[in-house]
Scaffold this motif. Structure first.
Motif, PDB file in Angstrom:
ATOM      1  N   VAL A  99      12.840 -10.330  50.889  1.00  0.00           N
ATOM      2  CA  VAL A  99      14.014  -9.788  51.565  1.00  0.00           C
ATOM      3  C   VAL A  99      14.528 -10.845  52.533  1.00  0.00           C
ATOM      4  O   VAL A  99      13.762 -11.359  53.346  1.00  0.00           O
ATOM      5  CB  VAL A  99      13.665  -8.500  52.323  1.00  0.00           C
ATOM      6  N   PRO A 100      15.804 -11.199  52.444  1.00  0.00           N
ATOM      7  CA  PRO A 100      16.319 -12.232  53.352  1.00  0.00           C
ATOM      8  C   PRO A 100      16.339 -11.768  54.806  1.00  0.00           C
ATOM      9  O   PRO A 100      16.842 -10.698  55.122  1.00  0.00           O
ATOM     10  CB  PRO A 100      17.738 -12.498  52.833  1.00  0.00           C
ATOM     11  N   LEU A 101      15.753 -12.617  55.649  1.00  0.00           N
ATOM     12  CA  LEU A 101      15.666 -12.337  57.077  1.00  0.00           C
ATOM     13  C   LEU A 101      16.348 -13.465  57.827  1.00  0.00           C
ATOM     14  O   LEU A 101      16.189 -14.627  57.478  1.00  0.00           O
ATOM     15  CB  LEU A 101      14.204 -12.338  57.537  1.00  0.00           C
ATOM     16  N   ASN A 157      21.138  -8.924  54.896  1.00  0.00           N
ATOM     17  CA  ASN A 157      22.548  -9.023  55.276  1.00  0.00           C
ATOM     18  C   ASN A 157      23.072  -7.821  56.041  1.00  0.00           C
ATOM     19  O   ASN A 157      24.277  -7.615  56.123  1.00  0.00           O
ATOM     20  CB  ASN A 157      23.438  -9.269  54.042  1.00  0.00           C
ATOM     21  N   SER A 158      22.203  -7.017  56.615  1.00  0.00           N
ATOM     22  CA  SER A 158      22.700  -5.992  57.519  1.00  0.00           C
ATOM     23  C   SER A 158      21.979  -6.117  58.853  1.00  0.00           C
ATOM     24  O   SER A 158      20.793  -6.456  58.920  1.00  0.00           O
ATOM     25  CB  SER A 158      22.521  -4.591  56.934  1.00  0.00           C
ATOM     26  N   GLU A 211      17.227 -10.041  75.331  1.00  0.00           N
ATOM     27  CA  GLU A 211      18.515 -10.727  75.442  1.00  0.00           C
ATOM     28  C   GLU A 211      18.852 -11.527  74.187  1.00  0.00           C
ATOM     29  O   GLU A 211      20.013 -11.791  73.918  1.00  0.00           O
ATOM     30  CB  GLU A 211      18.502 -11.629  76.679  1.00  0.00           C
ATOM     31  N   ALA A 212      17.830 -11.911  73.457  1.00  0.00           N
ATOM     32  CA  ALA A 212      18.077 -12.646  72.207  1.00  0.00           C
ATOM     33  C   ALA A 212      16.783 -12.649  71.402  1.00  0.00           C
ATOM     34  O   ALA A 212      15.700 -12.455  71.956  1.00  0.00           O
ATOM     35  CB  ALA A 212      18.514 -14.079  72.481  1.00  0.00           C
ATOM     36  N   PHE A 213      16.935 -12.887  70.112  1.00  0.00           N
ATOM     37  CA  PHE A 213      15.765 -13.008  69.254  1.00  0.00           C
ATOM     38  C   PHE A 213      15.559 -14.485  68.926  1.00  0.00           C
ATOM     39  O   PHE A 213      16.428 -15.126  68.341  1.00  0.00           O
ATOM     40  CB  PHE A 213      15.946 -12.172  67.987  1.00  0.00           C
ATOM     41  N   ALA A 214      14.437 -15.009  69.373  1.00  0.00           N
ATOM     42  CA  ALA A 214      14.174 -16.436  69.216  1.00  0.00           C
ATOM     43  C   ALA A 214      13.781 -16.766  67.787  1.00  0.00           C
ATOM     44  O   ALA A 214      14.200 -17.788  67.246  1.00  0.00           O
ATOM     45  CB  ALA A 214      13.083 -16.878  70.190  1.00  0.00           C
ATOM     46  N   GLU A 215      12.957 -15.936  67.205  1.00  0.00           N
ATOM     47  CA  GLU A 215      12.499 -16.193  65.839  1.00  0.00           C
ATOM     48  C   GLU A 215      12.297 -14.862  65.146  1.00  0.00           C
ATOM     49  O   GLU A 215      11.990 -13.852  65.790  1.00  0.00           O
ATOM     50  CB  GLU A 215      11.150 -16.931  65.837  1.00  0.00           C
ATOM     51  N   VAL A 216      12.436 -14.873  63.853  1.00  0.00           N
ATOM     52  CA  VAL A 216      12.161 -13.682  63.059  1.00  0.00           C
ATOM     53  C   VAL A 216      11.390 -14.093  61.823  1.00  0.00           C
ATOM     54  O   VAL A 216      11.600 -15.171  61.283  1.00  0.00           O
ATOM     55  CB  VAL A 216      13.466 -12.928  62.703  1.00  0.00           C
ATOM     56  N   GLY A 217      10.479 -13.238  61.429  1.00  0.00           N
ATOM     57  CA  GLY A 217       9.677 -13.566  60.260  1.00  0.00           C
ATOM     58  C   GLY A 217       9.092 -12.303  59.687  1.00  0.00           C
ATOM     59  O   GLY A 217       9.252 -11.208  60.212  1.00  0.00           O
ATOM     60  N   GLU A 258       8.630  -9.148  61.937  1.00  0.00           N
ATOM     61  CA  GLU A 258       8.223  -9.439  63.303  1.00  0.00           C
ATOM     62  C   GLU A 258       9.235 -10.365  63.948  1.00  0.00           C
ATOM     63  O   GLU A 258       9.906 -11.136  63.274  1.00  0.00           O
ATOM     64  CB  GLU A 258       6.848 -10.116  63.322  1.00  0.00           C
ATOM     65  N   THR A 259       9.306 -10.318  65.265  1.00  0.00           N
ATOM     66  CA  THR A 259      10.226 -11.177  65.979  1.00  0.00           C
ATOM     67  C   THR A 259       9.624 -11.617  67.298  1.00  0.00           C
ATOM     68  O   THR A 259       8.752 -10.945  67.847  1.00  0.00           O
ATOM     69  CB  THR A 259      11.573 -10.459  66.224  1.00  0.00           C
TER      70      THR A 259
END
Ligand SMILES: [Zn+2]
Length: 99
Positions: free
Chosen positions: A3-5, A18-19, A46-52, A59-60
């Protein structure tokens, strides 16, 4: 199944398939964390630094600050939901990171 993240808008959103599924501005109660010295941090995302993805868990690492003491930081990897049938089932933030 992959699934694209990704993150969008300079980390303001976590995008799955894509959502936009998780947005900055949420308040997470962190019980087990390294952000600050509070036993439980009221962490404003305030922001998401990384997602995986770890298997089917998304996880983020979130950047933000503890509104109780004002310390800014980035969280360790935290689960935000599970992938099911190509879509993300978000976790309940109010309950997940406590205890
Ligand atoms: Zn704090």
């Amino acid at each position: 199944m992959t699934v694209p993240l990704c993150t969008l808008d300079d980390g303001a959103w976590v995008s799955v398939n894509n959502s936009r599924v998780v947005g900055a501005g949420d308040l997470w109660l962190l019980a087990d964390h390294d952000v600050c010295d509070c036993e439980k941090a009221d962490f404003l995302v305030e922001a998401f630094a990384e997602v995986g993805a770890d298997g089917r868990h998304v996880e983020t690492r979130a950047a933000g600050r503890c509104i109780a003491c004002g310390t800014e930081g980035v969280t360790d990897w935290l689960p935000v939901g599970r992938i099911r049938e190509g879509t993300l089932r978000p976790v309940a933030f109010e309950s997940l990171h406590t205890g």
